[in-house]
Design a protein around this motif. Structure first.
Motif, short mmCIF file in Angstrom:
data_model
loop_
_atom_site.label_atom_id
_atom_site.label_comp_id
_atom_site.label_asym_id
_atom_site.label_seq_id
_atom_site.Cartn_x
_atom_site.Cartn_y
_atom_site.Cartn_z
N ASP A 159 45.85 35.26 33.26
CA ASP A 159 44.74 34.35 33.54
C ASP A 159 44.66 34.11 35.04
OD1 ASP A 159 43.72 33.98 30.99
OD2 ASP A 159 45.16 32.40 30.51
N PRO A 161 42.84 33.05 38.24
CA PRO A 161 41.69 32.16 38.42
C PRO A 161 40.46 32.84 39.05
CG PRO A 161 43.51 31.53 39.87
CD PRO A 161 44.01 32.63 38.98
N TRP A 162 40.66 33.88 39.81
CA TRP A 162 39.54 34.56 40.47
C TRP A 162 38.91 35.62 39.59
CZ3 TRP A 162 40.00 39.80 41.12
CH2 TRP A 162 41.28 40.34 40.99
N LYS A 198 37.29 36.34 36.19
CA LYS A 198 36.71 35.64 35.06
C LYS A 198 35.81 36.56 34.23
CE LYS A 198 36.45 31.23 37.57
NZ LYS A 198 37.82 31.02 37.59
N GLY A 199 35.54 36.13 33.01
CA GLY A 199 34.60 36.83 32.17
C GLY A 199 35.28 37.68 31.11
N LYS A 205 35.66 41.77 33.95
CA LYS A 205 36.85 41.81 34.79
C LYS A 205 37.06 43.20 35.39
CE LYS A 205 39.38 38.14 32.39
NZ LYS A 205 40.55 37.84 31.55
N THR A 253 34.68 43.71 38.20
CA THR A 253 35.14 42.99 39.38
C THR A 253 36.25 43.76 40.08
OG1 THR A 253 34.57 40.84 38.41
CG2 THR A 253 36.19 40.82 40.19
#
Length: 171
Positions: A18, A20-21, A23-24, A29, A32
């Motif tokens: 998990d 924090p930067w 997400k989804g 992810k 990203t």
């Protein structure tokens, strides 16, 4: 191949955490993570540093270091092939036409042939930049190696040991 596996394992670990930067959904992810992979320009900085190191190691007769640095060039190139697949074919062609001759010169410990083939590699490299709209990027051999290492170590290198280091380029 190992670089691609490393990226996959790293991505799997990150996706399972998990962060924090990050997400989804898993797909979001992955998008990203793909977006933050190094671009070809970033890869080429390391590539050019290693090219200079290959040259200076070969000129000093440190064929083991030359072979190692050339092999590292192909590994960083794999990153570019995976993160920028539109450039993969050109990079693979460059590897066969420009790096394979250098590998043979290194294995044969032939400084004269190496210098000729290195100059051809530079011409091909800069030609590729021009052909792809980046003619303002001109590789030039640096005045000294990028790596702070003693290039001439006075070692003898067995052909078989050098072949192991650059084996994939000899195929």
């Amino acid at each position: 191949m190992f670089v691609g596996m490393g990226l996959l394992v790293g991505a799997t670990v990150i996706l399972a955490q998990d962060a924090p930067w990050l997400k989804g959904t898993t797909d979001e992810k992955l998008k990203t993570l793909a977006a933050i992979q190094p671009g070809l320009g970033t890869v080429m900085i390391e590539y050019s540093n290693r090219a200079g190191n290959v040259y200076y190691a070969a000129q000093a007769g440190n064929w083991g270091l030359a072979a190692y640095q050339l092999n590292e060039m192909t590994e960083i190139q794999e990153v570019a092939e995976n993160t920028r697949p539109a450039r993969a074919k050109a990079l693979q062609t460059f590897e066969k036409s420009a790096l394979s001759p250098l590998a043979k010169d290194i294995v044969n410990q032939d400084a004269t042939a190496f210098r000729i083939d290195f100059d051809k590699m530079v011409v091909q490299c800069n030609g590729c930049h021009r052909a792809n709209g980046y003619g303002f990027i001109v590789y030039k051999l640096p005045d000294r190696p990028a790596m702070p290492a003693k290039m001439d170590v006075g070692m003898k290198f067995a052909k078989a040991d050098l072949e192991k280091l650059v084996g994939d380029l000899l195929k």
